[in-house]
Design an enzyme around this catalytic site. Structure first.
Site, PDB file in Angstrom:
ATOM      1  N   GLY A 203       0.992  -0.727  -0.001  1.00  0.00           N
ATOM      2  CA  GLY A 203       0.076   0.241  -0.027  1.00  0.00           C
ATOM      3  C   GLY A 203       0.588   1.244  -0.211  1.00  0.00           C
ATOM      4  O   GLY A 203       2.071   1.229  -0.369  1.00  0.00           O
TER       5      GLY A 203
ATOM      6  N   LEU B  52       5.719  -5.992   1.083  1.00  0.00           N
ATOM      7  CA  LEU B  52       5.479  -4.929   0.100  1.00  0.00           C
ATOM      8  C   LEU B  52       7.183  -4.891   0.782  1.00  0.00           C
ATOM      9  O   LEU B  52       8.758  -5.181   0.031  1.00  0.00           O
ATOM     10  CB  LEU B  52       5.606  -3.840  -0.304  1.00  0.00           C
ATOM     11  CG  LEU B  52       5.856  -2.770  -1.450  1.00  0.00           C
ATOM     12  CD1 LEU B  52       5.137  -2.192  -2.090  1.00  0.00           C
ATOM     13  CD2 LEU B  52       7.111  -1.918  -0.958  1.00  0.00           C
TER      14      LEU B  52
ATOM     15  N   GLY C 146      12.013  -4.761  10.979  1.00  0.00           N
ATOM     16  CA  GLY C 146      11.506  -6.119  11.935  1.00  0.00           C
ATOM     17  C   GLY C 146      11.106  -6.677  10.138  1.00  0.00           C
ATOM     18  O   GLY C 146      12.430  -7.478   9.982  1.00  0.00           O
ATOM     19  N   ASP C 147      10.670  -5.481   9.477  1.00  0.00           N
ATOM     20  CA  ASP C 147      10.854  -5.734   7.455  1.00  0.00           C
ATOM     21  C   ASP C 147      11.863  -6.474   7.483  1.00  0.00           C
ATOM     22  O   ASP C 147      12.251  -7.273   6.640  1.00  0.00           O
ATOM     23  CB  ASP C 147      10.000  -5.514   7.298  1.00  0.00           C
ATOM     24  CG  ASP C 147       8.450  -4.510   7.666  1.00  0.00           C
ATOM     25  OD1 ASP C 147       7.883  -5.894   8.224  1.00  0.00           O
ATOM     26  OD2 ASP C 147       8.260  -3.649   6.990  1.00  0.00           O
TER      27      ASP C 147
ATOM     28  N   THR D 228      19.090   0.170   8.769  1.00  0.00           N
ATOM     29  CA  THR D 228      17.338   0.577   8.261  1.00  0.00           C
ATOM     30  C   THR D 228      17.059   1.568   9.724  1.00  0.00           C
ATOM     31  O   THR D 228      16.517   2.676   9.534  1.00  0.00           O
ATOM     32  CB  THR D 228      16.644  -0.787   8.304  1.00  0.00           C
ATOM     33  OG1 THR D 228      17.011  -1.497   7.221  1.00  0.00           O
ATOM     34  CG2 THR D 228      15.302  -0.037   8.517  1.00  0.00           C
TER      35      THR D 228
ATOM     36  N   GLY E  11      12.379   6.915   8.005  1.00  0.00           N
ATOM     37  CA  GLY E  11      11.658   6.086   7.194  1.00  0.00           C
ATOM     38  C   GLY E  11      11.076   4.185   7.613  1.00  0.00           C
ATOM     39  O   GLY E  11      11.948   4.259   8.143  1.00  0.00           O
TER      40      GLY E  11
HETATM   41  P1  ATP Z   1       9.472  -2.890  13.378  1.00  0.00           P
HETATM   42  O1  ATP Z   1       8.549  -2.388  13.873  1.00  0.00           O
HETATM   43  O2  ATP Z   1      10.182  -1.280  14.557  1.00  0.00           O
HETATM   44  O3  ATP Z   1       9.541  -2.960  12.695  1.00  0.00           O
HETATM   45  P2  ATP Z   1       9.796  -4.996  15.450  1.00  0.00           P
HETATM   46  O4  ATP Z   1       9.139  -4.342  16.544  1.00  0.00           O
HETATM   47  O5  ATP Z   1       9.507  -5.516  13.821  1.00  0.00           O
HETATM   48  O6  ATP Z   1      10.887  -3.672  14.596  1.00  0.00           O
HETATM   49  P3  ATP Z   1      12.393  -4.854  16.498  1.00  0.00           P
HETATM   50  O7  ATP Z   1      12.776  -6.332  17.703  1.00  0.00           O
HETATM   51  O8  ATP Z   1      12.601  -3.585  17.281  1.00  0.00           O
HETATM   52  O9  ATP Z   1      11.693  -5.497  14.993  1.00  0.00           O
HETATM   53  O10 ATP Z   1      13.712  -5.261  15.547  1.00  0.00           O
HETATM   54  C1  ATP Z   1      13.748  -5.925  15.234  1.00  0.00           C
HETATM   55  C2  ATP Z   1      15.961  -6.272  14.388  1.00  0.00           C
HETATM   56  O11 ATP Z   1      16.272  -5.090  14.563  1.00  0.00           O
HETATM   57  C3  ATP Z   1      16.590  -6.429  16.004  1.00  0.00           C
HETATM   58  O12 ATP Z   1      16.200  -7.857  15.477  1.00  0.00           O
HETATM   59  C4  ATP Z   1      17.440  -5.621  15.654  1.00  0.00           C
HETATM   60  O13 ATP Z   1      18.293  -7.051  15.031  1.00  0.00           O
HETATM   61  C5  ATP Z   1      17.585  -4.714  15.172  1.00  0.00           C
HETATM   62  N1  ATP Z   1      17.579  -3.710  15.451  1.00  0.00           N
HETATM   63  C6  ATP Z   1      16.345  -3.031  15.934  1.00  0.00           C
HETATM   64  N2  ATP Z   1      16.332  -1.595  17.041  1.00  0.00           N
HETATM   65  C7  ATP Z   1      17.685  -1.676  16.550  1.00  0.00           C
HETATM   66  C8  ATP Z   1      19.116  -0.724  17.681  1.00  0.00           C
HETATM   67  N3  ATP Z   1      18.171   0.244  17.877  1.00  0.00           N
HETATM   68  N4  ATP Z   1      20.285  -0.781  17.456  1.00  0.00           N
HETATM   69  C9  ATP Z   1      20.572  -1.712  16.547  1.00  0.00           C
HETATM   70  N5  ATP Z   1      19.752  -2.899  15.570  1.00  0.00           N
HETATM   71  C10 ATP Z   1      19.014  -3.289  15.557  1.00  0.00           C
END
Ligand code: ATP
Length: 296
Positions: free
Chosen positions: A11, A42, A244-245, A275, A280
């Site tokens: 989207g 996506l 996470g993506d 990321t 963004g």
């Molecule tokens: P989002 O919803 O913000 O995309 P999420 O909640 O699905 O993320 P997270 O556990 O926050 O997932 O992050 C996924 C992965 O990204 C983590 O396992 C880590 O490898 C990396 N990550 C996230 N935050 C950080 C950070 N502050 N520093 C380094 N790596 C990070």
């Protein structure tokens, strides 16, 4: 070469900087707007393709200008194929209000994702062959997701499930998935546990390998080899949207290349650190060149 079929949502993200997050009854004036393609399906498909996987992407969209916008944006990506599946609903839209301190508030409309029927999901899976992988998230309905998972298994493909967003009971899917990726909140919602204990519980509930992501804390992984912790790649976090993506897209791409789970997780965390270092969601995903350097 084995392929990755990503069946998920697509989207538009409408990002509006606001002076502060809104209170009840408040009308806010945004300091501008920017539009970008979005949706967990996506984003994960794009990251996996940029990481070098042969990616087939299928997503329900509306019959509207936003769908054309998504389609145009995807033409610039190295996807092996794109199937946008027209639904009698508006293309999904997320409105992201971002405050000066980076905190955000998100409103999501997912009518097109919800509208995909189990029969249409099955049609989208027709290209799947023995040895391919299906990657799903939680945006589609429970019946469409379950139908897709069962059909993929029937075709000899493995299944990776990202539990975000968690809108329905995912427990019945766990025994059908080779890999499950949940963040700590999602893992706790399923298991009532956190961190490594949650990963172990997801594995005990049937997931072949369960990964619980822990933001800056990295992740915990439980599988046939036991329970392991992987520290995150250190990063100066600016905005974690898309982390996470990125993690899921690279993990899937790396597993398809035949890497061991530990190596794939390490690669996924190196990419996710990129990321989080910029603002963004779609805009912050690592480029193909960055991924090539990170994953070399
Ligand atoms: P989002 O919803 O913000 O995309 P999420 O909640 O699905 O993320 P997270 O556990 O926050 O997932 O992050 C996924 C992965 O990204 C983590 O396992 C880590 O490898 C990396 N990550 C996230 N935050 C950080 C950070 N502050 N520093 C380094 N790596 C990070």
């Amino acid at each position: 070469m084995s392929r990755l079929l990503v069946l998920g949502n697509a989207g538009i993200d409408l990002v509006c900087p606001v002076p502060h997050l809104p209170g009840a009854g408040e009308t806010l004036v945004a300091d501008g707007q920017s539009r970008a393609p979005g949706g967990k399906g996506l984003n994960q498909a794009v990251v996996a393709a940029r990481a070098g996987a042969a990616v087939l992407f299928a997503a329900p969209v509306g019959r509207d200008a936003a769908a054309a916008e998504v389609s145009a944006a995807l033409r610039a990506e190295p996807l092996a194929s794109v199937s946008l599946l027209p639904q009698d609903a508006a293309t999904d839209l997320s409105l992201l209000m971002v405050a000066p301190d980076g905190e955000n508030c998100i409103l999501t409309l997912g009518a097109a994702a919800d509208a995909l029927s189990p029969a249409a999901a099955l049609l989208a899976l027709e290209p799947l062959q023995q040895g391919d992988m299906l990657l799903l998230q939680g945006n589609l309905s429970a019946p469409a997701t379950l139908a897709a998972v069962q059909a993929a298994r029937g075709r000899g493909a493995s299944v990776m499930l990202n539990t975000a967003p968690m809108r329905w009971d995912m427990r019945p899917l766990l025994p059908l998935c080779a890999v499950v990726v949940a963040n700590d909140g999602e893992a706790a919602a399923i298991t009532e546990l956190h961190d490594g204990a949650a990963a172990a519980a997801l594995h005990a509930m049937g997931a072949g390998c369960a990964v619980v992501t822990l933001g800056a804390g990295g992740c915990a992984m439980a599988g046939p080899g036991g329970l392991r912790r992987h520290p995150a790649q250190p990063a100066r976090a600016v905005d974690t949207a898309g982390a996470g993506d990125t993690f899921c897209g690279v993990l899937a791409a790396w597993l398809l290349r035949g890497h061991a789970m530990d190596d794939a997780v390490a690669a996924a965390q190196r990419a996710a650190a990129v990321t989080v270092s910029r603002p963004g969601a779609f805009a912050s995903l690592p480029t193909a060149a960055e991924l090539k350097a990170i994953l070399a």
